[in-house]
Each structure stands twice: as C-alpha cells, then as structure tokens.
Design an enzyme around this catalytic site. Sequence first.
Site, short mmCIF file in Angstrom:
data_model
loop_
_atom_site.label_atom_id
_atom_site.label_comp_id
_atom_site.label_asym_id
_atom_site.label_seq_id
_atom_site.Cartn_x
_atom_site.Cartn_y
_atom_site.Cartn_z
N HIS A 8 -74.65 94.78 28.96
CA HIS A 8 -74.77 93.35 28.68
C HIS A 8 -73.97 92.95 27.46
O HIS A 8 -74.28 93.37 26.34
CB HIS A 8 -76.26 93.04 28.47
CG HIS A 8 -76.58 91.60 28.27
ND1 HIS A 8 -77.25 91.13 27.17
CD2 HIS A 8 -76.34 90.53 29.06
CE1 HIS A 8 -77.41 89.83 27.29
NE2 HIS A 8 -76.88 89.43 28.42
N HIS A 51 -70.40 84.46 23.77
CA HIS A 51 -71.66 84.05 24.38
C HIS A 51 -72.05 82.60 24.07
O HIS A 51 -72.33 81.81 24.96
CB HIS A 51 -72.81 84.97 23.96
CG HIS A 51 -74.13 84.55 24.53
ND1 HIS A 51 -74.97 83.67 23.88
CD2 HIS A 51 -74.73 84.83 25.71
CE1 HIS A 51 -76.03 83.45 24.63
NE2 HIS A 51 -75.91 84.14 25.75
N GLU A 111 -70.31 85.77 33.56
CA GLU A 111 -71.16 84.58 33.51
C GLU A 111 -70.36 83.40 32.98
O GLU A 111 -69.87 83.43 31.85
CB GLU A 111 -72.38 84.85 32.63
CG GLU A 111 -73.29 83.63 32.61
CD GLU A 111 -74.43 83.71 31.58
OE1 GLU A 111 -74.72 84.80 31.06
OE2 GLU A 111 -74.99 82.64 31.32
O1 G3P Z 1 -76.12 87.16 32.79
C1 G3P Z 1 -77.33 87.62 32.28
C2 G3P Z 1 -77.61 87.09 30.91
O2 G3P Z 1 -76.51 87.33 30.11
C3 G3P Z 1 -77.95 85.63 30.91
O3 G3P Z 1 -78.33 85.16 29.65
O4 G3P Z 1 -78.02 84.18 27.44
O5 G3P Z 1 -77.72 86.62 27.71
O6 G3P Z 1 -76.03 85.05 28.63
P1 G3P Z 1 -77.49 85.26 28.32
MG MG Z 2 -74.65 86.28 29.78
#
Ligand code: G3P
Ligand code: MG
Length: 247
Positions: A8, A51, A111
Amino acid sequence: MKILNLAHRGFSGKYPENTKRAFMAAIQETPCHGFESDVHLSSDGEPVIIHDDVLDRTTNATGPVGKRSFRELRELDCGSWKGSEFAGEQIMHLDELLALVIEHNLFLNLEIKNNEVFYQGIEKTVINRIKACKAEERVLLSSFNHPSMLICKEIEPKIKTGLLYGQPMIAADEYARSYGMDAIHPGINCLEYSPELVGKCHEKGLQVNTWTVNTEENIRFCIQLGVDSIISNYPDKVALILGAPPL
Ligand code: G3P
Ligand code: MG
C-alpha cells in the site's frame, strides 16, 4: 486460489509513502506481487504519484497538488517528513511508476484520487499513459468516485476497474456487477461486517481487493475469506503469513 500481496503506497509502513524508495523497498525486501498507489494531476495535466490532495503532510510545501506544475512539484522533498535519511525523494510521475512495475513484472492497483478534487480529464490522461506503456494487463484502476470508474470503462473496457468504499454498503456485489465493474475494494472493516460478500462476488466473477490490512489478525481473516488481494503497509508481514517463499 492465489492471493496477491500488494504494498500500500509502496512499503509505506517503513518508508515514505508513494516514493521510489518505498516502491523499491517493497520489491527488494519483500516478495510482494505489486503495489497500490494514488494519482492526482498537476496544474499542467501531468499524472503524479501522491496520496493527499494537498502537499502539507508529505512534502516541504503547502497547498493543493493541482495548483502546481509538474516542474514545481518535482522540486519538492517528499521523503524528509518520514525521517532525515529519506531527504531528497521526489514526487514521481505515473510513467516512472509504470516503468518500475513493468521492469519488475508486477501488478499495480492505481487509485485515481478524484473523489474530493475534480481533475478535468484525469481518466483519459491516466489511461493514455497506461496504454502508452503497454501496461493495460497489469493495472487495475480504482476510485471512491464511482462515476469516474464508469468513465474509465467507457474509455478502455480492457482495463480492469474496482469500486472503493470504506463504509459498509448494501449488495455491493450486485451494484458493482450491474455497472460492469471487475472488482470491489472494500475497507477491511466492511468485510468484517459482511464476510459472505467474498463468495457472492466470486460467483459473479468479481474480485475482492481489501485495504488497509496491517494486523496479523486481519491478514489471517483475509486469507480465511479468500480475498483476491491484500493491500497492506507491511507486505513483509503479509508475505510471512501467506507463507510466501523468502527472496
Ligand atoms: O486503495 C485502497 C486505499 O488506498 C484507499 O484509501 O486513503 O489509503 O488511499 P487511501
Ligand atoms: Mg489509495
């Protein structure tokens, strides 16, 4: 069934998220299958890997990402906030991340971060970059902005799309299927609420990719459910519990 171990924002548990350092660490220190990462647009329309909508938390600047040109963003330091040893990390262009993914034969869950800020034409821009890099087969697009995923499907049906959500919802499987999606991306809290969703999705040919799975208990829960991908800040821990052969 193989469960993908996706780092992640790279190996963000130990390294500055969404930086080359964090992606390389995931590759070099863990047997992960790929990454989850986040993309925005600079003021001159370049897709950039970060992010937050604003620069404040992870760079040495403040204000919206989308108000600066790519050249201006490139001058910022996005490593120091995590520790002085990471000074000098630069915001990556999507092309650089795709090149890394291709070079190391990995998978990317990208994403699109357009749920709070509107980026004109971001779907087309991102898909054009993916196609230019011939990475259609190894990228799955996701977003909390579900209409945006429909736009992506219309632009390029070959590229997989997933619906992100963080609050439990009713019949997520039927919803995703009815709009021609390939996957749902529930927060792990949502699966705790409705574990039967995994089986229902698989019956419909939908993947279930869940986030952000950091505790041993949650990793084991995902394995027991048979999800398709575990998205974690600690791909090392996931690999260990999955019993993946060491590097
Ligand atoms: O894509 C999964 C996750 O990354 C979604 O939330 O805020 O960590 O981008 P965030
Ligand atoms: Mg994400």
